[in-house]
Design a protein around this motif. Structure first.
Motif, PDB file in Angstrom:
ATOM      1  N   THR A   5       0.819  -1.215   0.000  1.00  0.00           N
ATOM      2  CA  THR A   5       0.000   0.000   0.000  1.00  0.00           C
ATOM      3  C   THR A   5       0.853   1.265   0.000  1.00  0.00           C
ATOM      4  OG1 THR A   5      -0.137   0.037   2.420  1.00  0.00           O
ATOM      5  CG2 THR A   5      -1.861  -1.172   1.227  1.00  0.00           C
ATOM      6  N   GLY A   6       2.171   1.099  -0.057  1.00  0.00           N
ATOM      7  CA  GLY A   6       3.063   2.249  -0.057  1.00  0.00           C
ATOM      8  C   GLY A   6       3.494   2.698   1.322  1.00  0.00           C
ATOM      9  N   ARG A   7       3.020   2.015   2.362  1.00  0.00           N
ATOM     10  CA  ARG A   7       3.451   2.377   3.720  1.00  0.00           C
ATOM     11  C   ARG A   7       4.870   1.869   3.971  1.00  0.00           C
ATOM     12  NH1 ARG A   7      -0.507   3.492   7.908  1.00  0.00           N
ATOM     13  NH2 ARG A   7      -2.590   3.750   7.021  1.00  0.00           N
ATOM     14  N   TRP A   8       5.596   2.602   4.810  1.00  0.00           N
ATOM     15  CA  TRP A   8       6.978   2.249   5.103  1.00  0.00           C
ATOM     16  C   TRP A   8       7.060   0.926   5.868  1.00  0.00           C
ATOM     17  CZ3 TRP A   8      11.512   5.560   4.571  1.00  0.00           C
ATOM     18  CH2 TRP A   8      11.246   6.747   3.871  1.00  0.00           C
ATOM     19  N   ILE A  25       9.251   3.802  12.057  1.00  0.00           N
ATOM     20  CA  ILE A  25       8.934   4.022  10.652  1.00  0.00           C
ATOM     21  C   ILE A  25       7.874   3.055  10.148  1.00  0.00           C
ATOM     22  CG2 ILE A  25      10.616   2.451   9.596  1.00  0.00           C
ATOM     23  CD1 ILE A  25       9.875   6.021   8.449  1.00  0.00           C
ATOM     24  N   PHE A  26       7.702   1.927  10.824  1.00  0.00           N
ATOM     25  CA  PHE A  26       6.833   0.866  10.311  1.00  0.00           C
ATOM     26  C   PHE A  26       5.381   1.348  10.190  1.00  0.00           C
ATOM     27  CE2 PHE A  26       4.133  -2.894  10.615  1.00  0.00           C
ATOM     28  CZ  PHE A  26       4.695  -3.686   9.619  1.00  0.00           C
ATOM     29  N   GLY A  27       4.831   1.216   8.985  1.00  0.00           N
ATOM     30  CA  GLY A  27       3.440   1.592   8.745  1.00  0.00           C
ATOM     31  C   GLY A  27       3.204   3.067   8.497  1.00  0.00           C
ATOM     32  N   GLU A  54       2.759  11.564   4.231  1.00  0.00           N
ATOM     33  CA  GLU A  54       2.278  12.831   4.770  1.00  0.00           C
ATOM     34  C   GLU A  54       2.715  13.071   6.214  1.00  0.00           C
ATOM     35  OE1 GLU A  54      -1.443  10.191   4.073  1.00  0.00           O
ATOM     36  OE2 GLU A  54       0.506  10.544   3.127  1.00  0.00           O
ATOM     37  N   SER A  55       3.244  12.031   6.857  1.00  0.00           N
ATOM     38  CA  SER A  55       3.775  12.213   8.210  1.00  0.00           C
ATOM     39  C   SER A  55       5.100  12.964   8.200  1.00  0.00           C
ATOM     40  CB  SER A  55       3.983  10.851   8.879  1.00  0.00           C
ATOM     41  OG  SER A  55       2.775  10.130   8.966  1.00  0.00           O
ATOM     42  N   PHE A  56       5.751  13.023   7.020  1.00  0.00           N
ATOM     43  CA  PHE A  56       7.102  13.564   6.970  1.00  0.00           C
ATOM     44  C   PHE A  56       7.294  14.727   5.997  1.00  0.00           C
ATOM     45  CE2 PHE A  56       7.439   8.858   7.574  1.00  0.00           C
ATOM     46  CZ  PHE A  56       7.711   8.896   8.931  1.00  0.00           C
ATOM     47  N   PHE A  57       6.472  14.804   4.950  1.00  0.00           N
ATOM     48  CA  PHE A  57       6.727  15.757   3.882  1.00  0.00           C
ATOM     49  C   PHE A  57       5.553  16.708   3.671  1.00  0.00           C
ATOM     50  CE2 PHE A  57       9.092  11.832   2.539  1.00  0.00           C
ATOM     51  CZ  PHE A  57      10.360  12.327   2.828  1.00  0.00           C
ATOM     52  N   PRO A  58       5.816  17.887   3.084  1.00  0.00           N
ATOM     53  CA  PRO A  58       4.728  18.810   2.736  1.00  0.00           C
ATOM     54  C   PRO A  58       3.711  18.121   1.828  1.00  0.00           C
ATOM     55  CG  PRO A  58       6.849  19.900   2.524  1.00  0.00           C
ATOM     56  CD  PRO A  58       7.136  18.441   2.757  1.00  0.00           C
TER      57      PRO A  58
END
Length: 244
Positions: free
Chosen positions: A34-37, A56-58, A62-66
């Motif tokens: 699903t693209g999650r880390w 980082i798991f899951g 949007e948790s990290f970038f504009p």
């Protein structure tokens, strides 16, 4: 493409972690279907202002970038996973651990099982410290990028950039967007916002002065574009950066 015998196992992931933890200037990561880390190396943790790998798991972009950057990364990831395409030497903009924009080159490959089903993706991203470091396919734009970076306070016209690259304007627009993933106008805008974000974070200069220094003759337009890209006003950006 990367192929594994079955489901992605912790032992498989650990081998990648051990290898890429030894490379401090490369950001390595694995993401699920699903693209999650899923995991990353130590350099990536530092970039994302995290300290432990389990944090980082899951996680989502949007948790990290504009917002605009997060959405672009997410769409690229899903394209790699769902359509099993490769991303090779993509020149893009991300935010570093201080929340400031940096240019990077990214490569992503789908991870497949023996049946050809996608299990996720593996990627590596490298910071480009200056335009002289452009990878081979983008070398033809080196002079153009340097001109944009060195003249952000001045009007920059796409026809002039096309002439600099030795192309017709229509050909330049097509090739530029194919190379960088955004139009030339958007690239110029993001370069100006990058410069503005650095000044905002490292000075107490009035926003009216900063907007002019970065090529925005209308401060209200600058504020709208900054908020569109970063998801917050210049004032909130400065306060958040100082509090961190």
């Amino acid at each position: 493409m990367l192929q594994v015998a079955g489901p992605l196992k912790r032992s498989d992931v650990r081998q990648f972690e051990l290898l890429f933890d030894l490379i401090p200037d490369i950001f390595f990561y694995i993401k699920g279907t699903t693209g999650r880390w899923v995991t990353c190396n130590i350099a990536s943790l530092r970039l994302l202002s995290l300290t432990k790998r389990h944090e980082i798991f899951g996680a989502r972009e949007e948790s990290f970038f504009p917002p605009l950057i997060a959405e672009a990364i997410k769409q690229d990831d899903l394209n790699v996973i769902r359509n099993q395409v490769r991303i090779i030497n993509k020149f893009e903009l991300i935010a570093d651990e201080r929340g400031q924009l940096i240019w990077v080159v990214t490569n992503k490959l789908p991870i497949l099982n023996k049946s050809g089903e996608a299990l996720g993706l593996a990627g590596v991203t490298r910071i480009l410290p200056e335009s002289d470091a452009l990878p081979g396919p983008l070398e033809r734009f080196r002079e153009v990028i340097a001109h944009i970076e060195n003249n952000i306070a001045l009007p920059i016209r796409v026809p002039d950039l096309a002439a600099m690259a030795g192309m017709s304007e229509s050909h330049f627009r097509r090739r530029f967007k194919a190379a960088f993933g955004v139009s030339a106008q958007e690239f110029i805008l993001r370069t100006r916002l990058l410069a503005a974000s650095r000044i905002i974070a490292n000075s107490a200069d009035p926003f009216s002065v900063i907007s002019l220094r970065c090529g925005f003759s209308d401060q209200s337009y600058f504020t709208r574009q900054f908020a569109r890209f970063f998801g917050q006003s210049p004032k909130k950006y400065r306060l958040r950066w100082r509090s961190s």
